[in-house]
Design a protein around this motif. Structure first.
Motif, PDB file in Angstrom:
ATOM      1  N   CYS A   1       0.842  -1.185   0.000  1.00 27.53           N
ATOM      2  CA  CYS A   1       0.000   0.000   0.000  1.00 27.53           C
ATOM      3  C   CYS A   1       0.884   1.244   0.000  1.00 27.53           C
ATOM      4  O   CYS A   1       1.769   1.380   0.846  1.00 27.53           O
ATOM      5  CB  CYS A   1      -0.896  -0.010   1.240  1.00 27.53           C
TER       6      CYS A   1
ATOM      7  N   THR B   1       0.094   4.175   0.755  1.00 26.22           N
ATOM      8  CA  THR B   1      -0.255   5.105   1.819  1.00 26.22           C
ATOM      9  C   THR B   1       0.338   4.694   3.164  1.00 26.22           C
ATOM     10  O   THR B   1       0.991   5.490   3.839  1.00 26.22           O
ATOM     11  CB  THR B   1      -1.783   5.223   1.944  1.00 26.22           C
ATOM     12  N   CYS B   2       0.094   3.414   3.540  1.00 27.90           N
ATOM     13  CA  CYS B   2       0.559   2.980   4.873  1.00 27.90           C
ATOM     14  C   CYS B   2       1.685   1.959   4.784  1.00 27.90           C
ATOM     15  O   CYS B   2       2.206   1.506   5.798  1.00 27.90           O
ATOM     16  CB  CYS B   2      -0.607   2.408   5.675  1.00 27.90           C
TER      17      CYS B   2
ATOM     18  N   CYS C   1      -7.234  -1.348   0.805  1.00 29.12           N
ATOM     19  CA  CYS C   1      -6.256  -1.710   1.826  1.00 29.12           C
ATOM     20  C   CYS C   1      -6.969  -1.982   3.141  1.00 29.12           C
ATOM     21  O   CYS C   1      -7.701  -1.122   3.644  1.00 29.12           O
ATOM     22  CB  CYS C   1      -5.238  -0.579   2.002  1.00 29.12           C
TER      23      CYS C   1
ATOM     24  N   ASN D   1      -5.769  -2.152   5.972  1.00 31.52           N
ATOM     25  CA  ASN D   1      -5.115  -1.450   7.081  1.00 31.52           C
ATOM     26  C   ASN D   1      -5.586   0.002   7.197  1.00 31.52           C
ATOM     27  O   ASN D   1      -5.977   0.458   8.269  1.00 31.52           O
ATOM     28  CB  ASN D   1      -3.599  -1.497   6.893  1.00 31.52           C
TER      29      ASN D   1
ATOM     30  N   GLU E   1      -7.376   2.706   2.107  1.00 38.48           N
ATOM     31  CA  GLU E   1      -7.030   3.325   0.831  1.00 38.48           C
ATOM     32  C   GLU E   1      -7.406   2.395  -0.320  1.00 38.48           C
ATOM     33  O   GLU E   1      -7.173   1.195  -0.259  1.00 38.48           O
ATOM     34  CB  GLU E   1      -5.519   3.607   0.800  1.00 38.48           C
TER      35      GLU E   1
HETATM   36 ZN    ZN Z   1      -2.869   1.165   3.403  1.00 33.55          ZN
END
Ligand code: ZN
Length: 145
Positions: free
Chosen positions: A99, A101-102, A120, A122, A125
């Protein structure tokens, strides 16, 4: 003639010539015939054991063939008949991506790839795939329409 039969014949000969087992030569011959008799019997036993072993091996071999058929065989039939749905789901390739983003690693299968996007788990996203970029990995130039 079997060895046991030959030894029996020798015994008969010895008896027929009235071998004097009190004399040294007679004693020796009688002892030799005795040993031959034992050996013949043991060989017969071993032969019987060997045949049993072969029979056992045959049985194991047959069973193994059944197992091989179950594991490797009948593929063509099954593909044509049923099982297409179950197997398609179980045999699907698994993919992984990170991912952006994270930076969590996300695992997904082919059906997600076909959708073109995955969320995602988590951070929530939504990641989109460039399907064309993935599938045209081989350098074959193709005209798009
Ligand atoms: Zn993520």
């Amino acid at each position: 003639m079997e060895i046991t039969e030959k030894v029996a014949y020798l015994k008969g000969l010895a008896e027929g010539m009235e071998l004097d087992t009190e004399k040294k030569e007679g004693k020796l011959l009688a002892a030799i015939i005795d040993v031959l008799d034992d050996m013949a019997l043991e060989i017969a036993d071993m032969k019987a054991d060997q045949e049993e072993l072969y029979d056992g091996l045959d049985a194991v071999s047959d069973d193994l063939e059944d197992v091989e058929d179950a594991v490797f065989g009948d593929d063509e039939d099954e593909d044509e008949e049923d099982g297409e749905y179950e197997e398609a789901e179980e045999d699907e390739d698994c993919y992984a991506t990170t991912c952006p983003t994270c930076e969590e690693t996300i695992y997904f299968d082919e059906s997600v790839l076909e959708d073109g996007e995955v969320v995602c788990p988590n951070c929530g996203e939504k990641l989109e795939f460039d399907l064309n970029g993935l599938e045209d990995a081989d350098d074959e130039p193709e005209d798009e329409e």
